[in-house]
Enzyme design. Sequence first.
Site, short mmCIF file in Angstrom:
data_model
loop_
_atom_site.label_atom_id
_atom_site.label_comp_id
_atom_site.label_asym_id
_atom_site.label_seq_id
_atom_site.Cartn_x
_atom_site.Cartn_y
_atom_site.Cartn_z
N PRO A 87 0.82 -1.22 0.00
CA PRO A 87 0.00 0.00 0.00
C PRO A 87 0.85 1.27 0.00
O PRO A 87 0.35 2.36 -0.26
CB PRO A 87 -0.84 -0.11 1.29
CG PRO A 87 -0.38 -1.30 2.01
CD PRO A 87 0.54 -2.09 1.15
N GLU A 114 2.19 -7.48 8.78
CA GLU A 114 2.38 -6.04 9.01
C GLU A 114 3.31 -5.38 8.00
O GLU A 114 3.57 -4.19 8.05
CB GLU A 114 2.92 -5.78 10.42
CG GLU A 114 2.07 -6.33 11.54
CD GLU A 114 0.63 -5.81 11.50
OE1 GLU A 114 0.44 -4.58 11.46
OE2 GLU A 114 -0.28 -6.64 11.51
N ARG A 151 -4.70 -8.77 -20.66
CA ARG A 151 -5.69 -8.45 -21.69
C ARG A 151 -5.17 -7.44 -22.72
O ARG A 151 -5.76 -7.28 -23.79
CB ARG A 151 -7.02 -8.01 -21.07
CG ARG A 151 -6.96 -6.73 -20.28
CD ARG A 151 -8.16 -6.59 -19.36
NE ARG A 151 -9.43 -6.78 -20.04
CZ ARG A 151 -9.95 -5.95 -20.92
NH1 ARG A 151 -9.32 -4.85 -21.24
NH2 ARG A 151 -11.11 -6.21 -21.48
N ASP A 166 -12.50 0.15 -24.19
CA ASP A 166 -12.58 0.04 -22.73
C ASP A 166 -12.58 1.40 -22.05
O ASP A 166 -11.95 2.34 -22.54
CB ASP A 166 -11.35 -0.69 -22.18
CG ASP A 166 -11.42 -2.19 -22.37
OD1 ASP A 166 -12.45 -2.68 -22.84
OD2 ASP A 166 -10.42 -2.85 -22.04
#
Length: 225
Positions: A87, A114, A151, A166
Amino acid sequence: MRITVLTLFPAMFPAILNDSIIKRAKENNLVTFEIINFRDFSSNKHKMVDDTPYGGGAGMVLAVEPIYKALTSIEGYESALKILLTPQGKTYHQSVAKELISEEHIILICGHYEGFDDRVREFIDIEVSIGDYVLTGGEIAALTIIDSVVRLIPGALGSKESYENDSFYEDTLDYPQYTKPREFRGLKVPDVLLSGNHQEIAKWREEMKVKRTLERRPDLHKKSN
Ligand code: 6GU
Protein backbone atom coordinates in the site's frame (compact mmCIF):
# COMPACT_ATOMS: atom_id res chain seq x y z
CA MET A 1 5.48 -12.48 -21.53
CA ARG A 2 6.59 -14.31 -18.43
CA ILE A 3 5.01 -13.56 -15.02
CA THR A 4 6.43 -14.93 -11.78
CA VAL A 5 4.62 -14.46 -8.47
CA LEU A 6 6.16 -14.83 -5.02
CA THR A 7 3.47 -15.48 -2.43
CA LEU A 8 2.68 -17.34 0.77
CA PHE A 9 -0.79 -18.17 -0.60
CA PRO A 10 -0.34 -19.86 -3.98
CA ALA A 11 -3.84 -21.37 -3.79
CA MET A 12 -5.31 -17.91 -4.39
CA PHE A 13 -4.12 -17.88 -8.02
CA PRO A 14 -5.39 -20.86 -10.05
CA ALA A 15 -9.07 -19.88 -10.16
CA ILE A 16 -8.28 -16.59 -11.88
CA LEU A 17 -5.36 -17.75 -14.02
CA ASN A 18 -7.22 -20.83 -15.30
CA ASP A 19 -10.31 -19.12 -16.58
CA SER A 20 -11.52 -16.74 -19.26
CA ILE A 21 -9.11 -14.50 -21.16
CA ILE A 22 -6.04 -15.32 -19.05
CA LYS A 23 -6.57 -19.04 -19.58
CA ARG A 24 -6.84 -18.53 -23.33
CA ALA A 25 -3.74 -16.31 -23.39
CA LYS A 26 -1.83 -19.09 -21.63
CA GLU A 27 -3.12 -21.71 -24.06
CA ASN A 28 -2.01 -19.51 -26.95
CA ASN A 29 1.49 -19.16 -25.41
CA LEU A 30 1.13 -15.40 -25.02
CA VAL A 31 1.96 -15.61 -21.32
CA THR A 32 3.48 -18.10 -18.89
CA PHE A 33 3.08 -18.10 -15.11
CA GLU A 34 5.15 -19.43 -12.24
CA ILE A 35 3.71 -19.21 -8.75
CA ILE A 36 6.38 -19.64 -6.09
CA ASN A 37 5.74 -20.05 -2.39
CA PHE A 38 8.60 -18.26 -0.67
CA ARG A 39 7.90 -20.27 2.47
CA ASP A 40 9.79 -23.03 0.62
CA PHE A 41 12.87 -20.81 0.92
CA SER A 42 12.77 -20.45 4.68
CA SER A 43 15.92 -21.83 6.27
CA ASN A 44 14.09 -22.08 9.56
CA LYS A 45 13.10 -25.58 10.62
CA HIS A 46 9.51 -24.45 11.25
CA LYS A 47 9.40 -22.84 7.79
CA MET A 48 8.80 -19.46 9.36
CA VAL A 49 8.99 -16.46 7.08
CA ASP A 50 8.19 -13.71 9.55
CA ASP A 51 9.38 -12.52 12.93
CA THR A 52 8.71 -9.89 15.58
CA PRO A 53 9.76 -6.34 14.71
CA TYR A 54 13.01 -4.90 16.01
CA GLY A 55 12.15 -2.03 18.33
CA GLY A 56 8.99 -3.74 19.49
CA GLY A 57 5.37 -3.29 18.49
CA ALA A 58 2.48 -5.47 17.45
CA GLY A 59 2.38 -7.98 14.62
CA MET A 60 4.95 -9.78 12.55
CA VAL A 61 7.30 -8.60 9.83
CA LEU A 62 8.21 -10.62 6.72
CA ALA A 63 11.89 -11.48 6.87
CA VAL A 64 14.19 -10.45 4.03
CA GLU A 65 16.06 -13.75 3.67
CA PRO A 66 13.34 -16.09 2.30
CA ILE A 67 12.20 -13.41 -0.14
CA TYR A 68 15.78 -12.80 -1.31
CA LYS A 69 16.41 -16.53 -1.70
CA ALA A 70 13.17 -17.10 -3.61
CA LEU A 71 13.86 -14.10 -5.84
CA THR A 72 17.41 -15.13 -6.70
CA SER A 73 16.26 -18.70 -7.40
CA ILE A 74 14.21 -17.47 -10.36
CA GLU A 75 15.97 -18.05 -13.65
CA GLY A 76 16.80 -14.70 -15.24
CA TYR A 77 15.62 -12.69 -12.24
CA GLU A 78 18.35 -10.08 -12.76
CA SER A 79 16.77 -8.80 -15.94
CA ALA A 80 13.14 -9.10 -14.79
CA LEU A 81 11.16 -6.11 -13.58
CA LYS A 82 10.72 -6.80 -9.87
CA ILE A 83 7.54 -5.31 -8.44
CA LEU A 84 6.81 -5.16 -4.72
CA LEU A 85 3.10 -5.00 -3.89
CA THR A 86 2.50 -2.69 -0.99
CA PRO A 87 0.00 0.00 0.00
CA GLN A 88 3.05 2.30 0.19
CA GLY A 89 3.71 1.96 -3.54
CA LYS A 90 2.86 4.21 -6.46
CA THR A 91 -0.83 3.94 -7.33
CA TYR A 92 -1.54 1.56 -10.20
CA HIS A 93 -3.19 2.97 -13.32
CA GLN A 94 -4.02 1.86 -16.84
CA SER A 95 -0.95 3.81 -18.00
CA VAL A 96 1.24 1.49 -15.88
CA ALA A 97 -0.50 -1.58 -17.37
CA LYS A 98 0.33 -0.24 -20.84
CA GLU A 99 3.98 0.17 -19.85
CA LEU A 100 4.20 -3.31 -18.36
CA ILE A 101 3.24 -5.10 -21.59
CA SER A 102 6.63 -4.19 -23.04
CA GLU A 103 8.40 -6.16 -20.29
CA GLU A 104 9.56 -9.67 -21.12
CA HIS A 105 9.45 -10.87 -17.53
CA ILE A 106 7.85 -9.39 -14.43
CA ILE A 107 8.12 -10.67 -10.88
CA LEU A 108 5.33 -9.75 -8.47
CA ILE A 109 6.16 -10.01 -4.76
CA CYS A 110 3.16 -10.31 -2.45
CA GLY A 111 3.47 -9.36 1.20
CA HIS A 112 1.27 -10.19 4.15
CA TYR A 113 1.04 -9.41 7.83
CA GLU A 114 2.38 -6.04 9.01
CA GLY A 115 4.74 -5.59 6.11
CA PHE A 116 8.22 -6.37 4.85
CA ASP A 117 11.60 -5.97 6.44
CA ASP A 118 12.51 -2.70 4.74
CA ARG A 119 15.71 -4.20 3.30
CA VAL A 120 13.55 -6.09 0.78
CA ARG A 121 13.36 -2.72 -0.97
CA GLU A 122 17.04 -3.02 -1.94
CA PHE A 123 16.25 -5.95 -4.25
CA ILE A 124 13.23 -4.70 -6.20
CA ASP A 125 12.65 -2.14 -8.97
CA ILE A 126 9.26 -0.57 -8.25
CA GLU A 127 6.58 -0.57 -5.56
CA VAL A 128 2.95 -0.63 -6.56
CA SER A 129 -0.31 -0.14 -4.66
CA ILE A 130 -3.70 -0.68 -6.29
CA GLY A 131 -5.45 2.06 -4.32
CA ASP A 132 -5.92 3.77 -1.01
CA TYR A 133 -7.37 0.97 1.06
CA VAL A 134 -5.85 -1.91 2.99
CA LEU A 135 -5.83 -5.46 1.69
CA THR A 136 -4.79 -8.41 3.81
CA GLY A 137 -2.05 -9.22 1.35
CA GLY A 138 -0.66 -8.43 -2.07
CA GLU A 139 -2.30 -11.38 -3.88
CA ILE A 140 -5.44 -9.58 -5.00
CA ALA A 141 -3.28 -6.68 -6.12
CA ALA A 142 -1.03 -9.07 -8.09
CA LEU A 143 -4.08 -10.63 -9.76
CA THR A 144 -5.40 -7.17 -10.58
CA ILE A 145 -2.14 -6.31 -12.32
CA ILE A 146 -1.98 -9.67 -14.10
CA ASP A 147 -5.54 -9.35 -15.41
CA SER A 148 -5.13 -5.78 -16.60
CA VAL A 149 -1.78 -6.48 -18.31
CA VAL A 150 -2.62 -9.83 -19.94
CA ARG A 151 -5.69 -8.45 -21.69
CA LEU A 152 -3.45 -5.83 -23.36
CA ILE A 153 -1.03 -8.39 -24.84
CA PRO A 154 -1.60 -8.34 -28.61
CA GLY A 155 -3.81 -11.30 -29.50
CA ALA A 156 -5.15 -11.89 -25.97
CA LEU A 157 -8.56 -10.49 -26.81
CA GLY A 158 -10.68 -11.69 -29.70
CA SER A 159 -11.47 -9.01 -32.25
CA LYS A 160 -14.95 -8.70 -30.75
CA GLU A 161 -13.53 -7.87 -27.35
CA SER A 162 -11.06 -5.24 -28.48
CA TYR A 163 -9.82 -3.13 -25.61
CA GLU A 164 -9.81 0.10 -27.56
CA ASN A 165 -13.33 0.83 -26.36
CA ASP A 166 -12.58 0.04 -22.73
CA SER A 167 -13.00 2.58 -20.02
CA PHE A 168 -9.61 4.25 -19.34
CA TYR A 169 -8.12 3.18 -22.67
CA GLU A 170 -7.87 6.82 -23.65
CA ASP A 171 -8.40 8.22 -20.17
CA THR A 172 -12.15 8.23 -20.71
CA LEU A 173 -14.97 6.06 -19.46
CA ASP A 174 -16.81 3.77 -21.86
CA TYR A 175 -20.13 4.69 -23.49
CA PRO A 176 -23.37 2.98 -22.35
CA GLN A 177 -24.16 -0.38 -23.96
CA TYR A 178 -27.46 -2.19 -24.52
CA THR A 179 -28.57 -5.58 -25.77
CA LYS A 180 -31.95 -7.28 -26.33
CA PRO A 181 -34.74 -6.69 -25.50
CA ARG A 182 -35.47 -3.29 -27.02
CA GLU A 183 -37.70 -2.48 -24.07
CA PHE A 184 -37.50 -3.80 -20.51
CA ARG A 185 -40.10 -2.70 -17.96
CA GLY A 186 -40.67 0.49 -19.93
CA LEU A 187 -36.94 1.19 -20.24
CA LYS A 188 -36.07 1.73 -23.88
CA VAL A 189 -32.84 1.40 -25.79
CA PRO A 190 -31.83 4.80 -27.27
CA ASP A 191 -33.32 5.16 -30.77
CA VAL A 192 -30.00 6.03 -32.39
CA LEU A 193 -28.63 2.54 -31.64
CA LEU A 194 -31.51 0.99 -33.59
CA SER A 195 -31.15 3.42 -36.50
CA GLY A 196 -28.56 1.42 -38.44
CA ASN A 197 -26.75 4.71 -39.13
CA HIS A 198 -23.18 3.85 -38.20
CA GLN A 199 -21.93 7.40 -38.42
CA GLU A 200 -24.66 8.67 -36.09
CA ILE A 201 -24.02 5.78 -33.70
CA ALA A 202 -20.28 6.51 -33.58
CA LYS A 203 -21.00 10.19 -32.96
CA TRP A 204 -23.48 9.40 -30.16
CA ARG A 205 -21.01 7.02 -28.50
CA GLU A 206 -18.25 9.60 -28.63
CA GLU A 207 -20.57 12.20 -27.07
CA MET A 208 -21.70 9.79 -24.37
CA LYS A 209 -18.10 8.96 -23.50
CA VAL A 210 -17.33 12.61 -22.91
CA LYS A 211 -20.59 13.20 -21.00
CA ARG A 212 -20.06 10.18 -18.73
CA THR A 213 -16.45 11.08 -18.08
CA LEU A 214 -17.34 14.70 -17.27
CA GLU A 215 -20.18 13.68 -14.97
CA ARG A 216 -18.47 10.83 -13.16
CA ARG A 217 -14.74 11.45 -13.44
CA PRO A 218 -14.00 15.12 -14.10
CA ASP A 219 -10.42 14.39 -12.96
CA LEU A 220 -9.97 11.99 -15.91
CA HIS A 221 -11.55 14.42 -18.32
CA LYS A 222 -8.98 17.06 -17.39
CA LYS A 223 -6.17 14.58 -17.89
CA SER A 224 -7.23 13.62 -21.42
CA ASN A 225 -7.73 17.21 -22.64
CL1 6GU B 1 -0.39 -3.85 -3.26
N1 6GU B 1 -1.09 -4.56 -0.83
C1 6GU B 1 -1.86 -4.47 0.27
N2 6GU B 1 -1.62 -5.28 1.30
N3 6GU B 1 -2.83 -3.59 0.41
C2 6GU B 1 -3.07 -2.80 -0.64
C3 6GU B 1 -2.33 -2.85 -1.83
C4 6GU B 1 -1.31 -3.76 -1.88
N4 6GU B 1 -2.79 -1.92 -2.67
C5 6GU B 1 -3.79 -1.33 -2.02
N5 6GU B 1 -3.96 -1.84 -0.80
